[in-house]
Design a protein around this motif. Structure first.
Motif, PDB file in Angstrom:
ATOM      1  N   LYS A 346       0.811  -1.249   0.049  1.00 52.33           N
ATOM      2  CA  LYS A 346       0.034  -0.007   0.032  1.00 52.33           C
ATOM      3  C   LYS A 346       0.695   1.350   0.004  1.00 52.33           C
ATOM      4  CE  LYS A 346      -3.980   0.216   0.569  1.00 52.33           C
ATOM      5  NZ  LYS A 346      -4.923   0.285  -0.466  1.00 52.33           N
ATOM      6  N   ALA A 347       1.988   1.258   0.858  1.00 55.61           N
ATOM      7  CA  ALA A 347       3.080   2.317   0.667  1.00 55.61           C
ATOM      8  C   ALA A 347       3.556   2.438  -0.400  1.00 55.61           C
ATOM      9  CB  ALA A 347       3.989   2.187   1.827  1.00 55.61           C
ATOM     10  N   ALA A 348       3.985   1.494  -1.113  1.00 55.57           N
ATOM     11  CA  ALA A 348       4.265   1.562  -2.560  1.00 55.57           C
ATOM     12  C   ALA A 348       3.526   2.075  -3.617  1.00 55.57           C
ATOM     13  CB  ALA A 348       4.894   0.099  -3.068  1.00 55.57           C
ATOM     14  N   GLU A 349       2.220   1.464  -3.275  1.00 58.36           N
ATOM     15  CA  GLU A 349       1.242   2.045  -4.346  1.00 58.36           C
ATOM     16  C   GLU A 349       1.024   3.616  -4.298  1.00 58.36           C
ATOM     17  OE1 GLU A 349      -2.387   0.137  -3.310  1.00 58.36           O
ATOM     18  OE2 GLU A 349      -1.795  -1.803  -4.229  1.00 58.36           O
ATOM     19  N   GLN A 350       1.032   4.052  -2.951  1.00 60.36           N
ATOM     20  CA  GLN A 350       1.153   5.706  -2.719  1.00 60.36           C
ATOM     21  C   GLN A 350       2.448   6.440  -3.450  1.00 60.36           C
ATOM     22  OE1 GLN A 350      -1.202   7.290  -1.198  1.00 60.36           O
ATOM     23  NE2 GLN A 350      -0.206   9.339  -1.490  1.00 60.36           N
ATOM     24  N   VAL A 351       3.552   5.601  -3.313  1.00 56.90           N
ATOM     25  CA  VAL A 351       4.659   6.333  -3.884  1.00 56.90           C
ATOM     26  C   VAL A 351       4.462   6.157  -5.569  1.00 56.90           C
ATOM     27  CG1 VAL A 351       7.081   5.872  -4.329  1.00 56.90           C
ATOM     28  CG2 VAL A 351       6.289   5.575  -2.045  1.00 56.90           C
ATOM     29  N   ARG A 352       3.806   5.052  -5.863  1.00 59.51           N
ATOM     30  CA  ARG A 352       3.794   4.787  -7.318  1.00 59.51           C
ATOM     31  C   ARG A 352       2.786   5.990  -7.934  1.00 59.51           C
ATOM     32  NH1 ARG A 352       0.508   0.624  -7.707  1.00 59.51           N
ATOM     33  NH2 ARG A 352      -1.011   2.318  -7.704  1.00 59.51           N
ATOM     34  N   GLU A 353       1.797   6.081  -7.144  1.00 58.70           N
ATOM     35  CA  GLU A 353       0.667   7.153  -7.451  1.00 58.70           C
ATOM     36  C   GLU A 353       1.366   8.384  -7.587  1.00 58.70           C
ATOM     37  OE1 GLU A 353      -2.492   8.458  -9.121  1.00 58.70           O
ATOM     38  OE2 GLU A 353      -2.528   6.457  -8.524  1.00 58.70           O
ATOM     39  N   GLU A 354       2.208   8.936  -6.668  1.00 56.53           N
ATOM     40  CA  GLU A 354       2.716  10.106  -6.761  1.00 56.53           C
ATOM     41  C   GLU A 354       3.660  10.080  -7.849  1.00 56.53           C
ATOM     42  OE1 GLU A 354       4.773  10.431  -2.988  1.00 56.53           O
ATOM     43  OE2 GLU A 354       2.830  10.504  -1.747  1.00 56.53           O
ATOM     44  N   ALA A 355       4.336   9.223  -8.074  1.00 55.45           N
ATOM     45  CA  ALA A 355       5.314   9.051  -9.348  1.00 55.45           C
ATOM     46  C   ALA A 355       4.563   9.318 -10.474  1.00 55.45           C
ATOM     47  CB  ALA A 355       6.062   7.751  -9.357  1.00 55.45           C
ATOM     48  N   PHE A 356       3.490   8.488 -10.563  1.00 56.35           N
ATOM     49  CA  PHE A 356       2.833   8.909 -11.709  1.00 56.35           C
ATOM     50  C   PHE A 356       2.119  10.086 -11.942  1.00 56.35           C
ATOM     51  CE2 PHE A 356      -1.026   7.784 -14.596  1.00 56.35           C
ATOM     52  CZ  PHE A 356      -0.327   6.992 -15.505  1.00 56.35           C
ATOM     53  N   GLU A 357       1.650  10.589 -10.835  1.00 53.60           N
ATOM     54  CA  GLU A 357       1.188  12.024 -10.875  1.00 53.60           C
ATOM     55  C   GLU A 357       2.149  12.978 -11.452  1.00 53.60           C
ATOM     56  OE1 GLU A 357      -1.389  14.839 -10.817  1.00 53.60           O
ATOM     57  OE2 GLU A 357      -2.019  12.755 -10.470  1.00 53.60           O
ATOM     58  N   PHE A 358       3.545  12.806 -11.134  1.00 54.03           N
ATOM     59  CA  PHE A 358       4.676  13.492 -11.550  1.00 54.03           C
ATOM     60  C   PHE A 358       4.601  13.360 -13.287  1.00 54.03           C
ATOM     61  CE2 PHE A 358       9.137  13.609 -12.952  1.00 54.03           C
ATOM     62  CZ  PHE A 358       9.318  14.851 -12.951  1.00 54.03           C
ATOM     63  N   LEU A 359       4.817  11.718 -13.472  1.00 54.78           N
ATOM     64  CA  LEU A 359       4.694  11.645 -14.799  1.00 54.78           C
ATOM     65  C   LEU A 359       3.626  12.161 -15.918  1.00 54.78           C
ATOM     66  CD1 LEU A 359       6.237  10.006 -16.913  1.00 54.78           C
ATOM     67  CD2 LEU A 359       4.793   7.934 -16.351  1.00 54.78           C
ATOM     68  N   ARG A 360       2.449  12.366 -15.382  1.00 56.29           N
ATOM     69  CA  ARG A 360       1.362  13.073 -16.122  1.00 56.29           C
ATOM     70  C   ARG A 360       1.729  14.405 -16.294  1.00 56.29           C
ATOM     71  NH1 ARG A 360      -3.905  11.345 -11.907  1.00 56.29           N
ATOM     72  NH2 ARG A 360      -3.681   9.302 -12.286  1.00 56.29           N
ATOM     73  N   LYS A 361       2.564  15.074 -15.290  1.00 59.17           N
ATOM     74  CA  LYS A 361       2.796  16.682 -15.416  1.00 59.17           C
ATOM     75  C   LYS A 361       4.073  16.446 -16.802  1.00 59.17           C
ATOM     76  CE  LYS A 361       1.942  17.608 -10.853  1.00 59.17           C
ATOM     77  NZ  LYS A 361       2.649  17.982  -9.641  1.00 59.17           N
ATOM     78  N   VAL A 362       4.663  15.482 -17.108  1.00 60.52           N
ATOM     79  CA  VAL A 362       5.695  15.613 -18.257  1.00 60.52           C
ATOM     80  C   VAL A 362       5.152  14.950 -19.134  1.00 60.52           C
ATOM     81  CG1 VAL A 362       7.474  16.135 -16.392  1.00 60.52           C
ATOM     82  CG2 VAL A 362       7.015  13.764 -17.153  1.00 60.52           C
ATOM     83  N   SER A 363       4.167  14.233 -19.453  1.00 60.19           N
ATOM     84  CA  SER A 363       3.834  13.283 -20.442  1.00 60.19           C
ATOM     85  C   SER A 363       3.604  13.999 -21.737  1.00 60.19           C
ATOM     86  CB  SER A 363       2.622  12.200 -19.978  1.00 60.19           C
ATOM     87  OG  SER A 363       1.592  13.153 -19.776  1.00 60.19           O
ATOM     88  N   ALA A 364       3.172  15.083 -21.590  1.00 58.54           N
ATOM     89  CA  ALA A 364       2.862  15.756 -22.850  1.00 58.54           C
ATOM     90  C   ALA A 364       4.102  16.026 -23.527  1.00 58.54           C
ATOM     91  CB  ALA A 364       2.338  17.226 -22.543  1.00 58.54           C
ATOM     92  N   ASN A 365       5.172  15.957 -22.884  1.00 60.27           N
ATOM     93  CA  ASN A 365       6.484  15.797 -24.033  1.00 60.27           C
ATOM     94  C   ASN A 365       6.928  14.620 -24.410  1.00 60.27           C
ATOM     95  OD1 ASN A 365       6.334  18.882 -24.109  1.00 60.27           O
ATOM     96  ND2 ASN A 365       7.190  19.024 -22.174  1.00 60.27           N
ATOM     97  N   ALA A 366       6.435  13.513 -23.708  1.00 58.71           N
ATOM     98  CA  ALA A 366       6.799  12.119 -23.846  1.00 58.71           C
ATOM     99  C   ALA A 366       6.596  11.678 -25.611  1.00 58.71           C
ATOM    100  CB  ALA A 366       6.135  11.272 -23.250  1.00 58.71           C
ATOM    101  N   PRO A 367       7.492  10.802 -26.121  1.00 63.76           N
ATOM    102  CA  PRO A 367       7.357  10.371 -27.408  1.00 63.76           C
ATOM    103  C   PRO A 367       6.154   9.605 -27.804  1.00 63.76           C
ATOM    104  CG  PRO A 367       9.240   9.367 -26.451  1.00 63.76           C
ATOM    105  CD  PRO A 367       8.978  10.500 -25.357  1.00 63.76           C
ATOM    106  N   GLY A 368       5.830   8.815 -26.521  1.00 64.81           N
ATOM    107  CA  GLY A 368       4.593   7.736 -26.844  1.00 64.81           C
ATOM    108  C   GLY A 368       3.589   8.163 -25.740  1.00 64.81           C
ATOM    109  N   VAL A 369       2.603   7.293 -25.524  1.00 69.13           N
ATOM    110  CA  VAL A 369       1.338   7.741 -24.899  1.00 69.13           C
ATOM    111  C   VAL A 369       1.483   6.715 -23.467  1.00 69.13           C
ATOM    112  CG1 VAL A 369      -1.108   7.230 -24.914  1.00 69.13           C
ATOM    113  CG2 VAL A 369       0.222   7.291 -26.928  1.00 69.13           C
ATOM    114  N   VAL A 370       1.350   7.788 -22.343  1.00 66.06           N
ATOM    115  CA  VAL A 370       1.491   7.323 -21.137  1.00 66.06           C
ATOM    116  C   VAL A 370      -0.179   7.195 -20.539  1.00 66.06           C
ATOM    117  CG1 VAL A 370       1.902   8.131 -18.505  1.00 66.06           C
ATOM    118  CG2 VAL A 370       3.588   8.698 -20.552  1.00 66.06           C
ATOM    119  N   TYR A 371      -0.360   6.215 -19.830  1.00 65.27           N
ATOM    120  CA  TYR A 371      -1.713   6.086 -19.767  1.00 65.27           C
ATOM    121  C   TYR A 371      -1.989   4.996 -18.218  1.00 65.27           C
ATOM    122  CZ  TYR A 371      -1.258   1.142 -21.021  1.00 65.27           C
ATOM    123  OH  TYR A 371      -0.644  -0.258 -20.958  1.00 65.27           O
TER     124      TYR A 371
END
Length: 655
Positions: A346-371
């Motif tokens: 559960k703690a790892a999920e929280q960390v992952r969700e936070e990391a994914f939230e960061f990825l959302r912010k930068v995904s607009a410039n990623a070459p592929g599709v983040v989902y």
């Protein structure tokens, strides 16, 4: 391993074990799959009536050579006569063995049966080897340079080797001074080493075991009943999950050592106690007790996640799995509940969700599709988040926010089923998902993408994947080119032996199913060798290309013309109504080849001797049809060449 990698299966997801008991491990379920020889293990399994599935690397583009003869280049240069003699003897030995299987089987049984095989197994082995080698269709000792290049490129693609060296000097040339071509070299046919596994002995062992079980059946049942409690105790006590057994009133009747380690109370301290009073936090007790009461009414809550208390006052998050135990006469029904501590997860999920939230912010410039893809408990699915690059698929993030079906509608129809099944398996086993699929573009064409994601189970039973789609169109185009090179003749562009064999087998299967006819032509060029010797191999190669072009123009698109080596060609004619139709096509090819060729300012004339066999009149399989077409071709040679001969049974005495 290359086959697994080629299909997108990471090797770290597979468990490779040392081979100990081979086939017995497979039959006993100790391993899921094993490497095998088509001439060996299938026979043992068939004899025992055991169903099995074959995964042939050739089906997945891994059409590799197996065993081959090698020698040092120094020896080939210093003592060429020794190398040539050894190669010739090896090839002649295999030719003789394939032509006289019964004699070789008797010889093995009398003097060389170190693997303990019986006559039936050796006969099966002989048929299998003949089908694999196809000596009537493929010259023994032939080695295709295109296939070797395909092997190198495949291994290089997965980082196994570096494709830095040329294969020019890799192939042995018995007549280097005469044959200057660099396209084809000849290696000795692979010497197949058969791994005997004592199939007959294992079969006898199984029969004896069954007899023993039949004689002692009653005793065995009684032993099983006496041992069932012991087995249950071993399972329960050695389970990696915390386990409790309880009955109505939430009274604990059993408590394993892992439960004691996880929660802190010993077995003696909890037996006979109501677990809801010390395991459940007060805040959750009111919500959980009604659910547990429903569980007692046979409305089993097989899975759930909730917080629990430990003896030292800590709150941990546990995932619970519940099941009814078999009913015992005179005893109240009991439920077994197994728990694992998922606090760290559960703690790892929280960390992952936070990391994914960061990825959302930068995904607009990623070459592929983040989902983020979510499967709801009711089976529907949607994309809670997808980056704006989803517009590559002609879709918008808003169109997928509540329903994922638009992305499946945009996928190629052939890919939808496999994608959905692989997602289902990922959800079922909570294993990483990886898949390749085609998505329709704005112009109507399809483009290849690869998706990778990791699933997590949510508290409500839903499953969410965090992943990434990447454009792999260039990679797919390269793979298609490599596959085409491996299945086509490098000089003429016609299908090679492997592709012709595959198409012939498919055509035969369709003809048997639909009760239709087909024909095979065996074509050998007349007077080609003198032209090749006089004007050189470069001109000879151009002549072969022209022959291939005329041959291709003489048949339908549904038919197949292939070059099988040197100046020999074969043709498959599908859906032949009557023999005269195939004869007309053969005559058309003969006349086309007999017309003069103008190459490099030279006017050249050759002809063709053509043998013709029909299915089903002249054979029921590829081997028989090829042999009979070959014999008919030799009759055409004997009758003066430049002709077409249909196979007749009395041709068997020709060669």
């Amino acid at each position: 391993k290359a086959m697994f990698l080629n299909e997108g299966i990471p090797l770290e997801k597979l468990q490779f074990v040392a081979d100990q008991h081979h086939l017995s491990d497979f039959i006993g379920g100790q391993v899921t799959g094993l490497y095998a020889y088509l001439s060996n293990e299938p026979f043992a399994l068939q004899q025992q009536g055991i169903a099995y599935s074959l995964l042939k690397p050739q089906t997945y583009g891994m059409d590799f050579y197996g065993d081959a003869l090698f020698t040092r280049q120094a020896l080939a240069q210093e003592r060429p006569e020794v190398v040539a003699a050894f190669r010739a003897a090896s090839i002649r030995g295999w030719e003789y063995a394939l032509e006289h299987p019964d004699e070789i089987i008797d010889l093995i049984l009398a003097h060389y049966n170190t693997q303990g095989k019986d006559k039936a197994h050796l006969q099966f082995e002989a048929r299998s080897l003949d089908s694999l080698i196809r000596p009537k269709l493929i010259q023994i000792g032939h080695s295709n340079t295109g296939r070797w290049s395909h092997i190198v490129q495949t291994y290089a693609r997965f980082g196994v080797v570096k494709a830095e060296k040329s294969l020019d000097d890799f192939f042995y040339e018995p007549n280097r001074k005469v044959d200057l071509t660099r396209l084809y070299f000849y290696l000795a046919v692979a010497l197949t080493v058969l791994l005997g596994v004592g199939g007959v002995a294992f079969y006898i062992h199984r029969i004896n075991r069954r007899l023993q079980l039949a004689v002692n059946q009653q005793v065995a049942v009684e032993v099983q009943l006496r041992d069932s409690e012991s087995r249950y105790r071993v399972f329960f006590e050695t389970s990696p999950s915390a386990g409790i057994v309880w009955r109505e009133g939430f009274i604990i009747t059993d408590w394993n050592s892992q439960a004691a380690a996880m929660f802190g109370w010993s077995r003696q301290e909890v037996l006979g106690r109501d677990f809801s009073l010390f395991l459940l936090p007060a805040a959750e007790r009111e919500q959980l007790l009604p659910e547990l009461g429903q569980l007692l009414q046979h409305n089993v809550r097989p899975h759930g996640v909730n917080d629990n208390l430990t003896r030292d006052g800590r709150v941990i998050t546990c995932e619970w799995f519940n099941a009814w135990l078999p009913e015992m006469p005179g005893q109240p029904r009991e439920i077994i509940s197994l728990a694992i501590d998922i606090s760290d997860r559960k703690a790892a999920e929280q960390v992952r969700e936070e990391a994914f939230e960061f990825l959302r912010k930068v995904s607009a410039n990623a070459p592929g599709v983040v989902y983020q893809y979510r499967l709801r408990p009711d089976g529907s699915s949607h994309f809670p988040y997808v980056s704006s690059r989803i517009e590559l698929f002609g879709l918008s993030p808003e169109s997928l926010a509540e329903d994922a079906s638009p992305i499946f509608a945009a996928a190629h129809p052939d890919d939808v089923g496999p994608i959905q099944e692989s997602i289902r398996q990922s959800a079922l086993n909570l294993t990483p998902w990886r898949g390749q699929f085609r998505i329709r573009q704005a112009d109507g064409s399809y483009r290849w993408y690869e998706g990778q994601s990791t699933p997590e189970r949510e508290a409500d039973g839903g499953i969410v994947w965090y992943g990434y789609y990447a454009d792999i169109q260039a990679q797919k185009e390269t793979e298609a080119q490599i596959t085409a090179m491996a299945l086509h003749d490098a000089l003429t562009g016609l299908p090679n032996r492997a592709l012709f064999t595959d198409r012939m087998e498919n055509a035969l299967a369709a003809a048997r199913r639909d009760q239709t006819r087909l024909a095979q032509l065996f074509i050998d060029l007349d007077k080609f060798k003198p032209i090749n010797d006089r004007f050189g191999h470069a001109l000879g190669d151009e002549l072969l290309k022209e022959v291939a072009a005329r041959m291709r123009a003489s048949i339908r698109e549904s038919d197949t013309a292939a070059r099988i080596g040197g100046d020999e060609f074969v043709v498959l004619l599908r859906n032949i109504q009557q023999q005269e139709d195939a004869l007309a096509v053969a005559e058309k090819i003969r006349q086309a080849i007999s017309q003069p060729f103008i190459i490099a300012g030279h006017r050249l004339s050759i002809s063709a001797s053509i043998g013709l066999s029909h299915f089903p009149e002249h054979g029921s399989d590829l081997l028989e049809l090829s042999k009979n077409a070959d014999q008919a071709m030799y009759r055409a040679k004997q009758q003066g060449r430049d002709g077409v001969v249909i196979y007749l049974p009395d041709l068997d005495s020709v060669c």
